[in-house]
Design a protein around this motif. Structure first.
Motif, PDB file in Angstrom:
ATOM      1  N   ASP A  21      52.132  26.039  42.431  1.00  0.00           N
ATOM      2  CA  ASP A  21      52.091  25.191  43.936  1.00  0.00           C
ATOM      3  C   ASP A  21      51.440  27.197  44.996  1.00  0.00           C
ATOM      4  OD1 ASP A  21      52.155  22.819  43.437  1.00  0.00           O
ATOM      5  OD2 ASP A  21      54.618  23.514  43.808  1.00  0.00           O
ATOM      6  N   PHE A  22      51.693  28.200  43.853  1.00  0.00           N
ATOM      7  CA  PHE A  22      51.888  28.917  44.388  1.00  0.00           C
ATOM      8  C   PHE A  22      50.724  29.723  44.510  1.00  0.00           C
ATOM      9  CE2 PHE A  22      52.519  34.208  44.722  1.00  0.00           C
ATOM     10  CZ  PHE A  22      53.095  34.234  46.130  1.00  0.00           C
ATOM     11  N   CYS A  23      50.167  29.250  43.060  1.00  0.00           N
ATOM     12  CA  CYS A  23      48.758  29.665  42.543  1.00  0.00           C
ATOM     13  C   CYS A  23      47.830  29.565  43.200  1.00  0.00           C
ATOM     14  CB  CYS A  23      48.175  29.894  41.312  1.00  0.00           C
ATOM     15  SG  CYS A  23      50.155  30.938  40.007  1.00  0.00           S
ATOM     16  N   THR A  24      48.312  27.956  43.673  1.00  0.00           N
ATOM     17  CA  THR A  24      46.900  26.993  44.527  1.00  0.00           C
ATOM     18  C   THR A  24      46.952  27.546  46.141  1.00  0.00           C
ATOM     19  OG1 THR A  24      47.796  25.562  42.985  1.00  0.00           O
ATOM     20  CG2 THR A  24      46.344  24.894  44.988  1.00  0.00           C
ATOM     21  N   ALA A  25      48.117  27.756  46.094  1.00  0.00           N
ATOM     22  CA  ALA A  25      48.416  28.415  48.206  1.00  0.00           C
ATOM     23  C   ALA A  25      48.102  29.053  48.082  1.00  0.00           C
ATOM     24  CB  ALA A  25      49.386  27.951  48.347  1.00  0.00           C
ATOM     25  N   LEU A  26      47.617  30.497  46.558  1.00  0.00           N
ATOM     26  CA  LEU A  26      47.145  31.706  47.023  1.00  0.00           C
ATOM     27  C   LEU A  26      46.192  31.878  45.981  1.00  0.00           C
ATOM     28  CD1 LEU A  26      50.377  33.327  48.756  1.00  0.00           C
ATOM     29  CD2 LEU A  26      49.104  33.081  49.681  1.00  0.00           C
ATOM     30  N   ARG A  37      50.962  46.236  35.078  1.00  0.00           N
ATOM     31  CA  ARG A  37      50.976  45.372  34.310  1.00  0.00           C
ATOM     32  C   ARG A  37      50.506  43.918  34.239  1.00  0.00           C
ATOM     33  NH1 ARG A  37      50.756  46.587  29.050  1.00  0.00           N
ATOM     34  NH2 ARG A  37      50.912  48.854  28.567  1.00  0.00           N
ATOM     35  N   LEU A  38      49.884  43.429  34.413  1.00  0.00           N
ATOM     36  CA  LEU A  38      49.601  41.865  34.775  1.00  0.00           C
ATOM     37  C   LEU A  38      50.298  40.820  34.783  1.00  0.00           C
ATOM     38  CD1 LEU A  38      47.422  40.711  37.113  1.00  0.00           C
ATOM     39  CD2 LEU A  38      46.904  39.022  34.995  1.00  0.00           C
ATOM     40  N   VAL A  39      51.243  40.900  36.235  1.00  0.00           N
ATOM     41  CA  VAL A  39      52.193  39.243  35.948  1.00  0.00           C
ATOM     42  C   VAL A  39      51.894  38.047  36.035  1.00  0.00           C
ATOM     43  CG1 VAL A  39      54.818  38.093  36.918  1.00  0.00           C
ATOM     44  CG2 VAL A  39      54.272  41.237  36.340  1.00  0.00           C
ATOM     45  N   GLN A  40      51.347  37.334  37.546  1.00  0.00           N
ATOM     46  CA  GLN A  40      50.390  36.536  38.030  1.00  0.00           C
ATOM     47  C   GLN A  40      49.551  36.487  38.449  1.00  0.00           C
ATOM     48  OE1 GLN A  40      53.748  34.091  39.405  1.00  0.00           O
ATOM     49  NE2 GLN A  40      51.905  34.199  41.061  1.00  0.00           N
ATOM     50  N   ALA A  41      48.299  35.560  38.012  1.00  0.00           N
ATOM     51  CA  ALA A  41      47.632  35.720  38.958  1.00  0.00           C
ATOM     52  C   ALA A  41      46.445  34.554  39.566  1.00  0.00           C
ATOM     53  CB  ALA A  41      46.054  36.236  38.262  1.00  0.00           C
ATOM     54  N   GLY A  42      46.241  34.116  40.631  1.00  0.00           N
ATOM     55  CA  GLY A  42      46.156  32.831  41.421  1.00  0.00           C
ATOM     56  C   GLY A  42      45.136  32.183  40.228  1.00  0.00           C
ATOM     57  N   LYS A  43      44.813  31.261  40.576  1.00  0.00           N
ATOM     58  CA  LYS A  43      43.947  29.975  39.817  1.00  0.00           C
ATOM     59  C   LYS A  43      42.230  30.877  40.391  1.00  0.00           C
ATOM     60  CE  LYS A  43      43.266  26.125  43.041  1.00  0.00           C
ATOM     61  NZ  LYS A  43      43.383  24.535  42.643  1.00  0.00           N
ATOM     62  N   PRO A 163      41.564  29.220  51.095  1.00  0.00           N
ATOM     63  CA  PRO A 163      42.185  28.767  51.797  1.00  0.00           C
ATOM     64  C   PRO A 163      41.565  28.439  53.344  1.00  0.00           C
ATOM     65  CG  PRO A 163      43.275  30.281  50.045  1.00  0.00           C
ATOM     66  CD  PRO A 163      41.286  30.196  50.806  1.00  0.00           C
ATOM     67  N   MET A 164      42.383  27.190  53.892  1.00  0.00           N
ATOM     68  CA  MET A 164      42.080  27.080  55.324  1.00  0.00           C
ATOM     69  C   MET A 164      42.487  28.001  55.814  1.00  0.00           C
ATOM     70  SD  MET A 164      40.610  24.130  55.484  1.00  0.00           S
ATOM     71  CE  MET A 164      40.415  24.185  56.997  1.00  0.00           C
ATOM     72  N   HIS A 165      44.000  28.561  55.488  1.00  0.00           N
ATOM     73  CA  HIS A 165      44.561  29.841  56.730  1.00  0.00           C
ATOM     74  C   HIS A 165      43.754  31.175  56.102  1.00  0.00           C
ATOM     75  CE1 HIS A 165      46.310  31.333  53.275  1.00  0.00           C
ATOM     76  NE2 HIS A 165      46.819  30.031  52.129  1.00  0.00           N
ATOM     77  N   ASP A 166      42.843  31.377  55.683  1.00  0.00           N
ATOM     78  CA  ASP A 166      42.369  32.466  55.393  1.00  0.00           C
ATOM     79  C   ASP A 166      40.925  32.923  56.531  1.00  0.00           C
ATOM     80  OD1 ASP A 166      41.135  34.760  54.593  1.00  0.00           O
ATOM     81  OD2 ASP A 166      41.478  34.403  52.205  1.00  0.00           O
ATOM     82  N   ALA A 167      41.808  34.343  57.668  1.00  0.00           N
ATOM     83  CA  ALA A 167      40.296  34.465  58.146  1.00  0.00           C
ATOM     84  C   ALA A 167      39.419  34.729  57.766  1.00  0.00           C
ATOM     85  CB  ALA A 167      41.180  35.337  59.098  1.00  0.00           C
TER      86      ALA A 167
END
Length: 342
Positions: A21-26, A37-43, A163-167
């Protein structure tokens, strides 16, 4: 008692967000540890960066480079500039993107990435760095660094991916509207310049038409026609008509070059036109070597026959000043005069 029970329920029912859900939201974020080092990345990053590079423990330096601010990419430097705006550029080469596209061949993202492969462009991300509560991880909250629909399509993205909230959505739409307004203004300016050029050309052609009209018709009649006035037909009680031509013109034409014939007639008629103006008679028309004039029309003068007679004598003398191109002798004119009285 009821209030205390409600408070207990509220504290126990804690809402948590899963990594998916976090990767989908951001969709464009990434998290790295204190060793960068990379831990997590958006989809959405998986549509622009090869999958093998977005695996955990991959050094961020292999994936991105910092273009703003101009600092080395390490944990301490980023923490020192934590309040700055960070711009990262993807290092993935077009060949790496091609490998990913081959793996995703037939999918929508593969067809969209084709534009990136052709242009050889690398995606840029713009956003802020935040230090997480562990004090050993940084999260990069960002959006694609694009300002127009063309750039968006160039990187194989759609506006719905934002994302909808993204300017960035509003920025792209506003900039696209501005570009459209600029394009419309430029088109209007080009149309205005074209209209001005057409107006100038039209004015030039009108002037040419006026000159021709004045040459063909009496000045007062030509002026009335140019002003749009109606010309009433009228009758004249008397006038004098004169016809003139070159008797041996038919013998000259077959043995001369066309340009010599034109030069002959031009020189002769130029001299005759001067006499017409001088003696205040009116030239009706010229056909071949024939030259027709009239006196007393359209402005009646009692001495119209006398004016035509003076013009005829002058034409005989002017004709002698022109040389026959065949015999090289002075040109002879034949003149006939008729006085018309009703």
């Amino acid at each position: 008692m009821a209030a205390a029970q409600f408070s207990t329920i509220d504290m126990d029912d804690t809402l948590r967000m899963t990594p998916i859900d976090f990767c989908t939201a951001l969709p464009y974020h990434f998290i790295m540890d204190d060793n960068c080092r990379l831990v997590q990345a958006g989809k959405e990053l998986f549509n622009h960066i090869p999958k093998e590079l977005l695996q955990p423990e991959t050094p961020v330096l292999r994936i991105f480079e910092i273009t703003r601010p101009q600092i080395p990419l390490d944990f301490d430097n980023i923490c020192n500039f934590i309040n700055a705006v960070f711009v990262f550029q993807v290092r993935a080469s077009p060949s790496d993107m091609r490998k990913q596209r081959e793996n995703l061949e037939g999918s929508e993202s593969a067809s969209l990435n084709q534009a990136v492969l052709q242009q050889g462009c690398h995606l840029k991300l713009k956003g802020q760095m935040m230090l997480l509560s562990t004090k050993k991880h940084l999260i990069y909250l960002c959006s694609p660094y694009v300002t127009s629909i063309n750039e968006l399509m160039q990187f194989g993205m759609r506006l719905t991916a934002m994302p909808m909230h993204d300017a960035t959505r509003d920025l792209i739409l506003l900039n696209q509207q501005r570009l459209s307004d600029v394009e419309v203004n430029l088109q209007l300016e080009a149309n205005n310049e074209q209209l001005e050029a057409m107006a100038r050309d039209l004015e030039e052609e009108k002037n040419k038409t006026d000159v021709i009209l004045k040459d063909m018709l009496p000045a007062q009649i030509a002026n009335k026609l140019m002003e749009g006035e109606h010309i009433e037909s009228c009758e004249y009680e008397e006038a004098t008509v004169m016809f003139s031509d070159v008797p041996n013109f038919q013998q000259i034409v077959p043995v001369c070059q066309p340009k010599d014939v034109v030069h002959l007639l031009n020189e002769l008629f130029t001299r005759l036109d001067r006499l017409v103006v001088l003696h205040k008679v009116y030239k009706v028309e010229t056909v071949g070597d024939s030259y027709m004039t009239v006196g007393g029309i359209p402005d009646f003068t009692p001495e119209h026959a006398e004016n035509i007679g003076h013009a005829a004598l002058g034409m005989l003398w002017e004709g002698r000043a022109v040389r026959d191109p065949v015999s090289n002798k002075p040109l002879q004119l034949r003149i006939g005069i008729e006085i018309i009285i009703y």
